[in-house]
Design a protein around this motif. Structure first.
Motif, PDB file in Angstrom:
ATOM      1  N   TRP A   1      87.069   1.844  57.543  1.00 34.24           N
ATOM      2  CA  TRP A   1      87.935   2.952  57.151  1.00 34.24           C
ATOM      3  C   TRP A   1      88.268   3.916  58.285  1.00 34.24           C
ATOM      4  O   TRP A   1      89.197   4.722  58.148  1.00 34.24           O
ATOM      5  N   LEU A   2      87.528   3.883  59.376  1.00 34.48           N
ATOM      6  CA  LEU A   2      87.727   4.880  60.443  1.00 34.48           C
ATOM      7  C   LEU A   2      89.167   4.942  60.923  1.00 34.48           C
ATOM      8  O   LEU A   2      89.751   6.028  61.060  1.00 34.48           O
ATOM      9  N   TRP A   3      89.742   3.769  61.182  1.00 30.50           N
ATOM     10  CA  TRP A   3      91.111   3.750  61.718  1.00 30.50           C
ATOM     11  C   TRP A   3      92.101   4.336  60.732  1.00 30.50           C
ATOM     12  O   TRP A   3      93.104   4.945  61.119  1.00 30.50           O
ATOM     13  N   ALA A   4      91.862   4.159  59.417  1.00 30.22           N
ATOM     14  CA  ALA A   4      92.796   4.636  58.395  1.00 30.22           C
ATOM     15  C   ALA A   4      92.627   6.112  58.098  1.00 30.22           C
ATOM     16  O   ALA A   4      93.474   6.704  57.437  1.00 30.22           O
ATOM     17  N   VAL A   5      91.559   6.732  58.574  1.00 33.67           N
ATOM     18  CA  VAL A   5      91.342   8.166  58.370  1.00 33.67           C
ATOM     19  C   VAL A   5      91.634   8.944  59.653  1.00 33.67           C
ATOM     20  O   VAL A   5      92.360   9.940  59.653  1.00 33.67           O
ATOM     21  N   TYR A   6      91.067   8.491  60.772  1.00 27.71           N
ATOM     22  CA  TYR A   6      91.172   9.239  62.028  1.00 27.71           C
ATOM     23  C   TYR A   6      92.148   8.630  63.037  1.00 27.71           C
ATOM     24  O   TYR A   6      92.487   9.264  64.024  1.00 27.71           O
ATOM     25  N   GLY A   7      92.567   7.390  62.816  1.00 29.92           N
ATOM     26  CA  GLY A   7      93.442   6.734  63.782  1.00 29.92           C
ATOM     27  C   GLY A   7      92.678   5.744  64.654  1.00 29.92           C
ATOM     28  O   GLY A   7      91.444   5.779  64.769  1.00 29.92           O
ATOM     29  N   GLU A   8      93.420   4.845  65.297  1.00 32.79           N
ATOM     30  CA  GLU A   8      92.814   3.754  66.054  1.00 32.79           C
ATOM     31  C   GLU A   8      92.033   4.241  67.268  1.00 32.79           C
ATOM     32  O   GLU A   8      90.984   3.683  67.606  1.00 32.79           O
ATOM     33  N   ARG A   9      92.510   5.297  67.957  1.00 31.65           N
ATOM     34  CA  ARG A   9      91.817   5.763  69.161  1.00 31.65           C
ATOM     35  C   ARG A   9      90.448   6.328  68.816  1.00 31.65           C
ATOM     36  O   ARG A   9      89.470   6.100  69.548  1.00 31.65           O
ATOM     37  N   VAL A  10      90.354   7.070  67.704  1.00 29.16           N
ATOM     38  CA  VAL A  10      89.059   7.607  67.294  1.00 29.16           C
ATOM     39  C   VAL A  10      88.131   6.476  66.865  1.00 29.16           C
ATOM     40  O   VAL A  10      86.935   6.470  67.194  1.00 29.16           O
ATOM     41  N   ALA A  11      88.667   5.490  66.137  1.00 28.81           N
ATOM     42  CA  ALA A  11      87.851   4.354  65.724  1.00 28.81           C
ATOM     43  C   ALA A  11      87.282   3.620  66.940  1.00 28.81           C
ATOM     44  O   ALA A  11      86.105   3.231  66.966  1.00 28.81           O
ATOM     45  N   ALA A  12      88.108   3.438  67.965  1.00 26.33           N
ATOM     46  CA  ALA A  12      87.640   2.773  69.184  1.00 26.33           C
ATOM     47  C   ALA A  12      86.606   3.620  69.904  1.00 26.33           C
ATOM     48  O   ALA A  12      85.610   3.096  70.436  1.00 26.33           O
ATOM     49  N   ALA A  13      86.805   4.946  69.911  1.00 28.59           N
ATOM     50  CA  ALA A  13      85.848   5.840  70.570  1.00 28.59           C
ATOM     51  C   ALA A  13      84.495   5.823  69.868  1.00 28.59           C
ATOM     52  O   ALA A  13      83.446   5.853  70.519  1.00 28.59           O
ATOM     53  N   VAL A  14      84.495   5.765  68.532  1.00 27.93           N
ATOM     54  CA  VAL A  14      83.235   5.690  67.787  1.00 27.93           C
ATOM     55  C   VAL A  14      82.488   4.417  68.158  1.00 27.93           C
ATOM     56  O   VAL A  14      81.268   4.432  68.378  1.00 27.93           O
ATOM     57  N   ASP A  15      83.191   3.304  68.226  1.00 30.89           N
ATOM     58  CA  ASP A  15      82.566   2.032  68.581  1.00 30.89           C
ATOM     59  C   ASP A  15      81.968   2.106  69.979  1.00 30.89           C
ATOM     60  O   ASP A  15      80.853   1.632  70.220  1.00 30.89           O
ATOM     61  N   ALA A  16      82.697   2.731  70.901  1.00 36.34           N
ATOM     62  CA  ALA A  16      82.215   2.833  72.281  1.00 36.34           C
ATOM     63  C   ALA A  16      81.014   3.775  72.382  1.00 36.34           C
ATOM     64  O   ALA A  16      80.005   3.444  73.021  1.00 36.34           O
ATOM     65  N   VAL A  17      81.094   4.947  71.734  1.00 38.03           N
ATOM     66  CA  VAL A  17      80.006   5.922  71.811  1.00 38.03           C
ATOM     67  C   VAL A  17      78.753   5.376  71.126  1.00 38.03           C
ATOM     68  O   VAL A  17      77.629   5.606  71.574  1.00 38.03           O
ATOM     69  N   ALA A  18      78.921   4.612  70.040  1.00 42.16           N
ATOM     70  CA  ALA A  18      77.772   3.999  69.374  1.00 42.16           C
ATOM     71  C   ALA A  18      77.060   3.022  70.305  1.00 42.16           C
ATOM     72  O   ALA A  18      75.851   2.782  70.168  1.00 42.16           O
ATOM     73  N   SER A  19      77.809   2.451  71.261  1.00 41.15           N
ATOM     74  CA  SER A  19      77.228   1.527  72.239  1.00 41.15           C
ATOM     75  C   SER A  19      76.763   2.269  73.492  1.00 41.15           C
ATOM     76  O   SER A  19      76.597   1.650  74.558  1.00 41.15           O
ATOM     77  N   GLU A  20      76.608   3.601  73.365  1.00 45.55           N
ATOM     78  CA  GLU A  20      76.059   4.465  74.417  1.00 45.55           C
ATOM     79  C   GLU A  20      77.020   4.714  75.559  1.00 45.55           C
ATOM     80  O   GLU A  20      76.604   5.031  76.685  1.00 45.55           O
ATOM     81  N   SER A  21      78.329   4.610  75.306  1.00 50.23           N
ATOM     82  CA  SER A  21      79.310   5.085  76.278  1.00 50.23           C
ATOM     83  C   SER A  21      79.348   6.601  76.223  1.00 50.23           C
ATOM     84  O   SER A  21      78.878   7.221  75.258  1.00 50.23           O
TER      85      SER A  21
END
Length: 402
Positions: free
Chosen positions: A63-83
């Motif tokens: 649901w992340l992309w449909a609420v916050y947009g694709e860039r935020v969804a990608a950032a969450v995935d990256a930050v979760a991987s310790e970026s």
């Protein structure tokens, strides 16, 4: 519209957060459990998109992309991987899913924190009507939810099936609310997907299959959603006949310390009086009861601090529409006591918090505003944000009940 930005950060425990921390007491926040996360909106100062605390970034991607947009969804995935943490621009307008989620969260907030008060003239929301609309909104937000949350939505529907018949009658009236048909169709779709059946649902499906032909007879909403609660306010039931009043005051009505509906939400619902009875001293506490009746044997308590000392508790018994209790005071006869009094339910109480009187008054003001919006014609621009069906019914019943 000014540009809105958000931060995506990772806590030591691995939780990924979008935006800043939630502020204010619990009763000023609308909260929604979604797949892999918890979303939070401030009800007193809505800012659009919610704060998100994400504990399962993989699950939240549904649901992340449909609420916050694709860039935020990608950032969450990256930050979760310790970026490194990211600063991003949010969409200018909330998506349909984000708006639906905000409305569902606000409905759950209203079910828990609506400040029902006879003293303040804020009527209760009919739980069946609100529950039915929450079931519809839950079905509308399926993309956000995991299986347990979807099951809770179906349980809400099954619990409030009795509200369907009056809602169908309301739909057939001369001036039904604009969202009523949508709510009923979402309920029908949710029940159909889950394989639910029964007389109430069959009557709903039959009504939805027929052409909508409004009746000319005005509909009395107060009668349609008749509440059996009567307010008689039997204050004064414990007053000491021969005592001399030596002090009196109002206590603190902290909504977080007891379940919803047990106590009238007014700030002055809690009162206490200290009496001199010969050489003895006694405190008597009275609390205006709310619309909810606790289970048999469940009793509220008054917690009082005498002259800044340690807390003492007095069990309260319900008599008509007042909770009341008394206790003897161990103080010198020449002393005028200074008293702090609060109300709680033992076992439920999280403990006293900060003095949130201003926030409670702001919530009352919000409820009054929403009731005012609910009285506007259903197709007018004034009816924005769109009120809940339960708010429209409550606003129509104000004159009769209060």
């Amino acid at each position: 519209m000014p540009e809105r930005r958000c931060s995506v950060t990772r806590a030591e425990d691995g939780t990924v957060r979008i935006a800043g921390p939630s502020t204010g007491p619990a009763f000023t926040r609308a909260v929604l459990d979604v797949a892999g996360a918890v979303l939070t909106w401030p009800v007193l100062d809505p800012t659009g998109l919610p704060t998100a605390d994400i504990h399962d970034a993989g699950q939240a991607q549904q649901w992340l992309w449909a609420v916050y947009g694709e860039r935020v969804a990608a950032a969450v995935d990256a930050v979760a991987s310790e970026s490194p943490a990211a600063e991003l621009t949010l969409p200018e307008r909330p998506t349909a899913l984000a708006e639906g989620a905000a409305r569902l969260a606000l409905g759950h907030w209203a079910a828990r924190w609506w400040p029902t008060s006879y003293l303040d003239g804020i009527p209760a929301l009919e739980p069946g009507v609100l529950g039915a609309e929450l079931a519809a909104l839950t079905h509308n937000c399926q993309q956000l939810l995991d299986e347990s949350a979807e099951l809770e939505g179906l349980e809400l529907l099954e619990e409030h099936l009795a509200a369907l018949d009056p809602l169908i009658r309301w739909r057939q009236s001369a001036d039904p609310p604009r969202q009523l048909d949508r709510v009923l169709r979402l309920i029908d779709d949710a029940a159909d997907n889950a394989g639910l059946d029964g007389e109430a649902l069959r009557r709903l499906r039959s009504a939805l299959d027929q052409e909508h032909r409004p009746t000319a007879t005005p509909l009395d909403l107060a009668e349609l959603f008749l509440r059996h609660q009567e307010f008689t306010l039997a204050a004064g039931s414990l007053r000491s006949a021969n005592g001399r009043v030596i002090a009196r005051g109002s206590g603190t009505n902290d909504w977080c310390r007891y379940p919803p509906g047990f106590v009238d939400a007014a700030e002055n619902a809690v009162s206490w009086t200290a009496y001199a009875l010969g050489a003895g001293r006694r405190i008597e506490v009275e609390v205006v009861a709310g619309i909810a009746a606790p289970a048999s044997g469940v009793r509220l308590a008054a917690e009082f601090h005498l002259d800044g000392g340690p807390p003492n508790r007095v069990p309260l018994a319900r008599r008509d529409d007042v909770w009341a209790g008394r206790a003897n005071l161990d103080i010198p006869a020449s002393t005028t006591p200074s008293m702090e009094v609060g109300i709680l339910l033992p076992g439920f109480d999280p403990g006293p918090g900060a003095d949130d009187r201003a926030a409670r008054e702001a919530v009352r003001a919000l409820a009054r505003h929403r009731l005012g919006v609910a009285t506007a014609p259903h197709d007018s621009e004034a009816a924005h944000p769109e009120p809940f069906l339960a708010e429209i019914a409550a606003a129509a019943a104000v004159e009769e009940d209060f």
